[in-house]
Motif scaffolding. Structure first.
Motif, PDB file in Angstrom:
ATOM      1  N   ASP A 153      15.229 -21.587   4.424  1.00  0.00           N
ATOM      2  CA  ASP A 153      15.082 -20.474   3.480  1.00  0.00           C
ATOM      3  C   ASP A 153      16.428 -19.830   3.191  1.00  0.00           C
ATOM      4  OD1 ASP A 153      12.374 -20.931   3.383  1.00  0.00           O
ATOM      5  OD2 ASP A 153      11.814 -19.223   4.629  1.00  0.00           O
ATOM      6  N   LEU A 154      17.237 -19.687   4.232  1.00  0.00           N
ATOM      7  CA  LEU A 154      18.535 -19.069   4.044  1.00  0.00           C
ATOM      8  C   LEU A 154      19.467 -19.993   3.244  1.00  0.00           C
ATOM      9  CD1 LEU A 154      20.341 -16.606   6.000  1.00  0.00           C
ATOM     10  CD2 LEU A 154      21.655 -18.703   5.736  1.00  0.00           C
ATOM     11  N   ARG A 155      19.340 -21.299   3.435  1.00  0.00           N
ATOM     12  CA  ARG A 155      20.151 -22.229   2.646  1.00  0.00           C
ATOM     13  C   ARG A 155      19.890 -22.053   1.155  1.00  0.00           C
ATOM     14  NH1 ARG A 155      20.172 -28.795   2.001  1.00  0.00           N
ATOM     15  NH2 ARG A 155      17.976 -28.411   1.543  1.00  0.00           N
ATOM     16  N   GLU A 156      18.648 -21.807   0.771  1.00  0.00           N
ATOM     17  CA  GLU A 156      18.336 -21.576  -0.638  1.00  0.00           C
ATOM     18  C   GLU A 156      19.074 -20.355  -1.168  1.00  0.00           C
ATOM     19  OE1 GLU A 156      16.521 -23.425  -2.739  1.00  0.00           O
ATOM     20  OE2 GLU A 156      16.194 -24.933  -1.173  1.00  0.00           O
ATOM     21  N   LYS A 157      19.092 -19.300  -0.373  1.00  0.00           N
ATOM     22  CA  LYS A 157      19.810 -18.088  -0.790  1.00  0.00           C
ATOM     23  C   LYS A 157      21.315 -18.345  -0.871  1.00  0.00           C
ATOM     24  CE  LYS A 157      16.418 -15.054   1.463  1.00  0.00           C
ATOM     25  NZ  LYS A 157      16.224 -14.024   2.513  1.00  0.00           N
ATOM     26  N   ALA A 158      21.843 -19.107   0.071  1.00  0.00           N
ATOM     27  CA  ALA A 158      23.267 -19.410   0.065  1.00  0.00           C
ATOM     28  C   ALA A 158      23.637 -20.281  -1.135  1.00  0.00           C
ATOM     29  CB  ALA A 158      23.661 -20.112   1.365  1.00  0.00           C
ATOM     30  N   TRP A 159      22.779 -21.235  -1.485  1.00  0.00           N
ATOM     31  CA  TRP A 159      23.024 -22.094  -2.647  1.00  0.00           C
ATOM     32  C   TRP A 159      23.038 -21.265  -3.926  1.00  0.00           C
ATOM     33  CZ3 TRP A 159      24.692 -26.950  -2.987  1.00  0.00           C
ATOM     34  CH2 TRP A 159      24.519 -27.659  -4.185  1.00  0.00           C
ATOM     35  N   ASP A 160      22.174 -20.260  -3.995  1.00  0.00           N
ATOM     36  CA  ASP A 160      22.156 -19.377  -5.157  1.00  0.00           C
ATOM     37  C   ASP A 160      23.397 -18.478  -5.196  1.00  0.00           C
ATOM     38  OD1 ASP A 160      19.760 -20.395  -6.070  1.00  0.00           O
ATOM     39  OD2 ASP A 160      18.537 -18.845  -5.123  1.00  0.00           O
ATOM     40  N   THR A 161      23.940 -18.171  -4.014  1.00  0.00           N
ATOM     41  CA  THR A 161      25.150 -17.345  -3.954  1.00  0.00           C
ATOM     42  C   THR A 161      26.346 -18.116  -4.486  1.00  0.00           C
ATOM     43  OG1 THR A 161      24.326 -16.102  -2.045  1.00  0.00           O
ATOM     44  CG2 THR A 161      26.708 -16.091  -2.408  1.00  0.00           C
ATOM     45  N   PHE A 162      26.530 -19.354  -3.998  1.00  0.00           N
ATOM     46  CA  PHE A 162      27.568 -20.240  -4.513  1.00  0.00           C
ATOM     47  C   PHE A 162      27.290 -21.645  -3.994  1.00  0.00           C
ATOM     48  CE2 PHE A 162      31.478 -22.006  -5.854  1.00  0.00           C
ATOM     49  CZ  PHE A 162      31.954 -21.174  -6.854  1.00  0.00           C
ATOM     50  N   PRO A 163      27.090 -22.612  -4.876  1.00  0.00           N
ATOM     51  CA  PRO A 163      26.590 -23.929  -4.458  1.00  0.00           C
ATOM     52  C   PRO A 163      27.667 -24.898  -3.980  1.00  0.00           C
ATOM     53  CG  PRO A 163      26.700 -23.847  -6.844  1.00  0.00           C
ATOM     54  CD  PRO A 163      27.110 -22.480  -6.353  1.00  0.00           C
ATOM     55  N   TYR A 164      28.399 -24.502  -2.956  1.00  0.00           N
ATOM     56  CA  TYR A 164      29.373 -25.421  -2.363  1.00  0.00           C
ATOM     57  C   TYR A 164      28.662 -26.610  -1.721  1.00  0.00           C
ATOM     58  CZ  TYR A 164      32.995 -21.743  -2.586  1.00  0.00           C
ATOM     59  OH  TYR A 164      33.889 -20.787  -2.994  1.00  0.00           O
ATOM     60  N   PRO A 165      29.298 -27.778  -1.687  1.00  0.00           N
ATOM     61  CA  PRO A 165      28.719 -28.907  -0.949  1.00  0.00           C
ATOM     62  C   PRO A 165      28.417 -28.571   0.511  1.00  0.00           C
ATOM     63  CG  PRO A 165      30.493 -29.689  -2.346  1.00  0.00           C
ATOM     64  CD  PRO A 165      30.508 -28.186  -2.439  1.00  0.00           C
ATOM     65  N   CYS A 166      29.271 -27.730   1.119  1.00  0.00           N
ATOM     66  CA  CYS A 166      29.067 -27.403   2.531  1.00  0.00           C
ATOM     67  C   CYS A 166      27.774 -26.624   2.755  1.00  0.00           C
ATOM     68  CB  CYS A 166      30.256 -26.623   3.070  1.00  0.00           C
ATOM     69  SG  CYS A 166      30.609 -25.089   2.187  1.00  0.00           S
ATOM     70  N   LYS A 213      34.650 -37.790 -11.794  1.00  0.00           N
ATOM     71  CA  LYS A 213      35.055 -36.570 -12.480  1.00  0.00           C
ATOM     72  C   LYS A 213      33.842 -35.784 -12.969  1.00  0.00           C
ATOM     73  CE  LYS A 213      39.590 -38.206 -14.002  1.00  0.00           C
ATOM     74  NZ  LYS A 213      40.434 -38.564 -15.159  1.00  0.00           N
ATOM     75  N   ALA A 214      32.836 -36.496 -13.431  1.00  0.00           N
ATOM     76  CA  ALA A 214      31.619 -35.826 -13.898  1.00  0.00           C
ATOM     77  C   ALA A 214      30.918 -35.127 -12.742  1.00  0.00           C
ATOM     78  CB  ALA A 214      30.683 -36.828 -14.566  1.00  0.00           C
ATOM     79  N   ASP A 215      30.887 -35.779 -11.573  1.00  0.00           N
ATOM     80  CA  ASP A 215      30.244 -35.189 -10.401  1.00  0.00           C
ATOM     81  C   ASP A 215      30.986 -33.937  -9.945  1.00  0.00           C
ATOM     82  OD1 ASP A 215      28.304 -37.144 -10.349  1.00  0.00           O
ATOM     83  OD2 ASP A 215      29.331 -38.391  -8.864  1.00  0.00           O
ATOM     84  N   VAL A 216      32.313 -34.031  -9.881  1.00  0.00           N
ATOM     85  CA  VAL A 216      33.099 -32.887  -9.440  1.00  0.00           C
ATOM     86  C   VAL A 216      32.956 -31.717 -10.402  1.00  0.00           C
ATOM     87  CG1 VAL A 216      35.454 -32.062  -9.054  1.00  0.00           C
ATOM     88  CG2 VAL A 216      34.741 -34.268  -8.134  1.00  0.00           C
ATOM     89  N   ALA A 217      32.870 -32.006 -11.686  1.00  0.00           N
ATOM     90  CA  ALA A 217      32.739 -30.946 -12.687  1.00  0.00           C
ATOM     91  C   ALA A 217      31.449 -30.161 -12.527  1.00  0.00           C
ATOM     92  CB  ALA A 217      32.811 -31.536 -14.090  1.00  0.00           C
ATOM     93  N   ARG A 218      30.486 -30.738 -11.823  1.00  0.00           N
ATOM     94  CA  ARG A 218      29.211 -30.051 -11.605  1.00  0.00           C
ATOM     95  C   ARG A 218      29.215 -29.223 -10.324  1.00  0.00           C
ATOM     96  NH1 ARG A 218      25.766 -35.221 -11.394  1.00  0.00           N
ATOM     97  NH2 ARG A 218      23.980 -33.875 -11.068  1.00  0.00           N
ATOM     98  N   LEU A 219      30.356 -29.166  -9.656  1.00  0.00           N
ATOM     99  CA  LEU A 219      30.419 -28.478  -8.375  1.00  0.00           C
ATOM    100  C   LEU A 219      29.931 -27.044  -8.459  1.00  0.00           C
ATOM    101  CD1 LEU A 219      31.305 -28.249  -5.419  1.00  0.00           C
ATOM    102  CD2 LEU A 219      33.607 -27.736  -6.223  1.00  0.00           C
ATOM    103  N   TYR A 220      30.326 -26.342  -9.520  1.00  0.00           N
ATOM    104  CA  TYR A 220      30.020 -24.932  -9.610  1.00  0.00           C
ATOM    105  C   TYR A 220      28.742 -24.646 -10.385  1.00  0.00           C
ATOM    106  CZ  TYR A 220      34.737 -24.398  -7.841  1.00  0.00           C
ATOM    107  OH  TYR A 220      35.869 -24.461  -7.069  1.00  0.00           O
ATOM    108  N   ILE A 221      27.906 -25.643 -10.525  1.00  0.00           N
ATOM    109  CA  ILE A 221      26.628 -25.477 -11.213  1.00  0.00           C
ATOM    110  C   ILE A 221      25.509 -25.512 -10.177  1.00  0.00           C
ATOM    111  CG2 ILE A 221      25.064 -26.448 -12.928  1.00  0.00           C
ATOM    112  CD1 ILE A 221      27.492 -27.754 -14.253  1.00  0.00           C
ATOM    113  N   ASN A 222      24.612 -24.572 -10.262  1.00  0.00           N
ATOM    114  CA  ASN A 222      23.493 -24.520  -9.317  1.00  0.00           C
ATOM    115  C   ASN A 222      22.490 -25.611  -9.685  1.00  0.00           C
ATOM    116  OD1 ASN A 222      21.415 -23.898  -7.605  1.00  0.00           O
ATOM    117  ND2 ASN A 222      21.541 -21.702  -7.950  1.00  0.00           N
ATOM    118  N   ASP A 223      22.805 -26.832  -9.278  1.00  0.00           N
ATOM    119  CA  ASP A 223      22.077 -28.010  -9.716  1.00  0.00           C
ATOM    120  C   ASP A 223      21.838 -28.910  -8.510  1.00  0.00           C
ATOM    121  OD1 ASP A 223      21.174 -30.370 -10.782  1.00  0.00           O
ATOM    122  OD2 ASP A 223      22.912 -30.716 -12.077  1.00  0.00           O
ATOM    123  N   LYS A 224      20.606 -29.085  -8.133  1.00  0.00           N
ATOM    124  CA  LYS A 224      20.299 -29.875  -6.937  1.00  0.00           C
ATOM    125  C   LYS A 224      20.251 -31.376  -7.196  1.00  0.00           C
ATOM    126  CE  LYS A 224      17.876 -26.135  -4.613  1.00  0.00           C
ATOM    127  NZ  LYS A 224      16.587 -25.613  -4.116  1.00  0.00           N
TER     128      LYS A 224
END
Length: 286
Positions: free
Chosen positions: A58-71, A11-22
């Motif tokens: 490089d593009l993955r970094e931009k995409a992660w900043d846009t929305f950090p989905y697992p995909c 539950k703690a891991d899932v709760a971090r889904l929408y946080i830009n946290d690597k």
């Protein structure tokens, strides 16, 4: 670690889904760029082979900043989901070449649309909708086709009525639901499927194809405080039948579970042991 501790950690891991946290479990420093993706980026996008790794990372970094989905972490924006389906894909390509039209809901960067165009489908027959405008913009940046791609991309939410949806209802032969249906409660999933049905032409033979996270036991998962159905084949069939009754339509359901999203595939080791990928093809029969 006991069952209670496992559940609390999950539950703690899932709760971090929408946080830009690597430091989330699904972030990886070494994602794999598959050969089909490299081929597409070289032949379609014109990216020199020796530059592909840097461009993608490089593009993955931009995409992660846009929305950090697992995909995003795993480069699923270069995973051409539809073309993996060996029995469906050749039929789909020929149908779209012949003039049928497809709507791709939650198209992300439009990668499946680009693959169809690369394989000979006229772009005019394809429309994509994505919630995050940033993903649409990154799709043009990655695939380098803004000046010549004839497919249409729209920014919009599948949960909002009116607007662009009123212009799309009844226009398509095929609707593709990307990896997003599993984000909703049962009734929300019904609403999404009802919207997809409304976008199809009101006739026998139209199709809804897609992919979602499922589970071996078709259970309800607690996810970000919501009760989310993780369907298996049996519960998904019942779900489609329910949507059919509510829309006065009837559907033939062809679905299967596999390990593409699974704790046991060597990639999604953070997932619970029940998780699987569910792919589906729905064909209207009444």
């Amino acid at each position: 670690m006991g069952a209670a501790e496992d559940s609390a950690q999950e539950k703690a891991d899932v709760a971090r889904l929408y946080i830009n946290d690597k430091t989330v479990p699904w972030w990886t420093d070494n994602p794999v760029i598959t050969w089909p993706a490299r081929y597409m980026l070289h032949k379609y996008s014109g990216i020199p082979a020796e530059e592909i790794d840097k461009v993608v990372m490089d593009l993955r970094e931009k995409a992660w900043d846009t929305f950090p989905y697992p995909c995003v972490s795993h480069l699923d924006f270069l995973d051409f989901q539809i073309s993996h389906r060996n029995l469906l894909y050749p039929r789909l390509v020929e149908q779209l070449k012949s003039g049928s039209k497809m709507l791709d809901i939650a198209c992300c960067m439009g990668h499946d649309i680009r693959k169809l165009v690369f394989d000979g489908v006229p772009g005019e027959n394809l429309v994509g909708i994505e919630l995050q405008q940033g993903f649409l913009d990154l799709g043009f940046e990655l695939f380098r086709d803004k000046d010549h791609l004839k497919a249409k991309f729209l920014q919009g939410s599948v949960t909002e009525d009116g607007g662009l949806w009123d212009e799309l209802y009844g226009k398509f032969d095929i609707v593709h639901l990307g990896m997003f249906l599993h984000m909703w409660t049962y009734e929300e999933q019904i609403d999404v499927l009802k919207r997809a049905i409304k976008c199809l032409k009101p006739e026998v033979g139209v199709k809804i194809i897609g992919t979602k996270v499922g589970s071996v036991d078709g259970r309800i998962e607690d996810w970000l405080g919501k009760k989310i159905p993780a369907h298996n084949i049996e519960t998904f069939k019942a779900f489609v039948d329910d949507a059919g009754k509510r829309t006065e339509t009837k559907w033939e359901v062809d679905s299967e579970l596999d390990h593409r999203y699974s704790k046991f595939n060597g990639r999604d080791t953070w997932a619970n042991e029940r998780m699987r990928r569910l792919t589906f093809e729905l064909t209207r029969v009444e």
